[in-house]
Design an enzyme around this catalytic site. Sequence first.
Site: not given
Length: 1037
Positions: A124, A129, A174, A177-178, A404, A406
């Site tokens: 992450s 992205t 992040n 973060s997605s 990602g 994490e």
Amino acid sequence: VCASSAECVDRGGVRAMMESALTARDRVGVQDFVLLENHTSEVAFIENLRKRFKENLIYTYIGSVLVSVNPYKDLEIYTKQHMERYRGVNFYEVSPHIYAVSDNAYRSMRSEKRDQCILISGESGAGKTEASKKVLQYYAVTCPASEHVQTVKDRLLQSNPVLEAFGNAKTLRNDNSSRFGKYMDVQFDFKGAPVGGHILNYLLEKSRVVHQSHGERNFHIFYQLIEGAEDELLRRLGLERMAQQYQYLVKGSCPKVSSINDRSDWKVVRKALSVIGFSDDEVEELLSIIASVLHLGNVQYSGEDSGSSYITTDTQIKYIARLLGVDFSVLKEALTHKKITAKGEELMSPLNQEQASSARDALSKAIYGRTFTWLVNKINTSLAFKDKFNSKNASVIGLLDIYGFEVFQNNSFEQFCINYCNEKLQQLFIELTLKSEQEEYEAEGITWEPVQYFNNKIICDLVEEKFKGIISILDEECLRPGDASDITFLVKLEDTVGGHAHFVTHKLADGKTRKVMGREEFRLLHYAGEVNYNVNGFLDKNNDLLFRNLKEVMCSSENRILTQCFSREELTDKKLPETTATQFKNSLAKLMEILMSKDPSYVRCIKPNDAKQAGRFEEVLVRHQVKYLGLMENLRVRRAGFAYRRRYEVFLQRYKSLCPDTWPSWDGRLVDGVSTLVKHLGYKPEEYKLGRTKIFIRFPKTLFATEEALEERKHSLATKLQASWKGYNQKTKYRKLRLSAVQVQAWWKGILARRRAQRRRQAVDTIRRFIKGFMFRHHPRCPENEYFLDYVRYTFLMKLHRALPKTVLDKSWPTPPPALTEASELLRKLCMQNLVWKYCKTISPEWKHQLEQKVVASEVFKDKKDNYPQSVPKLFVGTRLGEVTPNGQERKGFYAVPVTKYDRKGFKARARQLLLTASSAIIVEEAKLKQRIDYSALKGVSVSSLSDGLFVLHVTCEDNKQKGDAVLQSDHVIETLTKVAICADKINNININQSSIKFTLGQGKEGIIDFTSGSELLVAKAKNGHLSVTAPRLNSR
Ligand SMILES: Nc1ncnc2c1ncn2[C@@H]1O[C@H](COP(=O)(O)OP(=O)(O)O)[C@@H](O)[C@H]1O
Ligand SMILES: [Mg+2]
């Protein structure tokens, strides 16, 4: 610039000679780890990464895998010019870049007609992205486009901000973060233009809607709406511009983040929604849902003694009921009761405060989660490739950007799923890289030793294996009757997989591990590191339960988005829904299938520090990632076989100049050419292998040496090339110039010749017409002669124009052609009139008077008297006596002239003066009047035709006062007589006689004057008594 000069010397500058077309800066470190001399050294590996990172060179290859280190700052390497530089260029010819990977995938898709995918992995915040966005932008800018394609491109690009607003959030790792997985297919038509797209989304972290860890936020959209929406919209949604007001937004106590501008992001998202094709109504409905979630979060419960609960204030419920179009009281009841079916009867059972809160949160999560899925579908509809007929021919590039790996302080079900997903991707990476490597050797007929690497299949199995895997155990606990709880799940895990090498719990751990583990945790030894998962909430989250009556309320909603999210069939479906983990497992399995069916490219993202800081490279952190991403193994695999491979034609093309046999071209088989070449270069047999289509070079050294030789060779070649190029260039230039000159000349000559010919043609025409006209000149005007006649007229008139007479005396006049005789005459008259008129205008009165007298003289004497011509040029004067006048004073208009008077009897000559007055002629002698002759008494005047000056004034005989006619002589006889004629008005009475004049002497006697011509003037009395006059001959008649 070499990072360390020692190293440069060390390698003999070989490195600097590596691949062409790179700038010096790009040569920092090696741009492909395969070329790293000490390839087994992790230290060297990380040092290379660090060196490049410090120079902002964030990209490095391992073969065809791109390693990217997050720079945490904007680099000037994503401009349009950069995109152009990578377009259609060979992977190895330019410095490593995400664009190179994108371009390579694109070209492979086009040339090999195979679907591609770009797999972006990393933990992450490592930049996955961002990388996926760069890829998309690259395609949007560089791919061919038409008008329709432009909207597709716009929509593809604009789908990102929307999905990020609803699916991304600030985490500790992040700021963007997605919180969902995304796999996006970009479809290209046969021309290579992007024509559509499709997105698959994976497991949104719904729990974030209702709870955030400290320092984290809810999904961006909530803050964007509150910060950015216009007042009016907020009022409609019943919201206030204060994030702290909302329970769902305060859990992480972090409403504001410096790196995020919610207000401007709102604008971007709002615009993107329109581009994707949302109507204003749809946007309003979407936002109503988001607002309802916020209102739901603020619904407060109180408990009753009985254990049931009630809602403290109705405000929020009212808003929700209005925004979602549901019944107020039904909603209110559903939020505090649960519908149970007992003995075929439906009962409403009250919930206690805790149950009610979690029911409310479950509703919020369900609403948000399903709305997110709806949103993805909506975007998919908007991106769908419209041309159904051609959709089979479309090629696809897939882009995987998934959450990602994490690790947090407290890791829950979500982290478990996320990390499991990363295990699967790692598995895929291992299989595909090794497999393709292996396949390549096999295909090329090269024998090689398999390389040892850590295969994480064992961990994947631990999680997903049927019946024995963690997910199966979790599902079992969720479904089994009886008192199942998170703790019983943990115990079951210990019982079932307790002995697994990658699984530990507090109970099973050794003393050291036990210290860092809670009792409610289990630990998985992931490929990327150890993670402790707290089992709290695992069952609930896996069940993802929503009470039936809440579902019913949602089904009754008037909000059109919600009606699509909650279907009535779901209510009647008796089958148990799949658990979250199983759903996720299945969707991942499908994803793997999708990815396996495509040619993969890899982007491995690395995070240089945990602080999101630019320029900071924490070695420990990086080493850890290098390790778990398996980059060293990846490199080893690449190197174990052969560090370098090139297709024969490429290799030969590049190095053929190094061998006389292959330079400048090789006609035989490619493999023979390469063989000849490498033998000439002195490659030892262990240094290379020749496959079916490629040469494999084992050590980078070998290639470096070859590169170096090429570099040297290039210098000499370049000189030669330059010379011959210059020569060629000059020659071509000269040839071009000459050709142009010749062409220009030819053209010009042509033009001149054409002009001459035309002139000649015209001349011939004219001459011919002229001749014809001449022949017909006497005919009446007709087409044959009109030109000629006109010409003759014209020339005559032009000639006349030049030769017009200039004075009245000039009588010249050109001879006109017959047709113009009349006109000529008219013109001549006109001209003369004009001249006369002009002349008259200029003469003075005195001159006029003079001329009038001259005219009279002319009328009287012209051709009659011999001395007339001599008188013409002499001007007539007023008097010839000077100042003397009869009365001693000058009298104007009177004429006076000295005369000689001849006596009537003896013809004696006496000097007298003749004066002419208004009424009479007077003869005087020195002011003494001798004789006066009244004009009335003047009968006439006689004069001879000869040149003498004699004349006789005849008087009437009746006048007794007169002594007879007067015989006079004047030296100016013409003048004198003219004056007399005028004064006495006797113009017609001037007689010019030839030989003699008779005159009266008075008393009836007559005298005679005889005239003869002689040599000189002589006046005398002749013997016969006549007066004889001899006059000299002046003009011969
Ligand atoms: N290539 C890049 N250039 C500049 N900044 C980047 C780049 N890649 C990542 N970042 C920064 O790092 C942050 C996290 O990146 P992101 O792609 O969201 O990570 P991931 O998706 O891997 O979790 C971004 O918001 C951005 O600030
Ligand atoms: Mg991301």
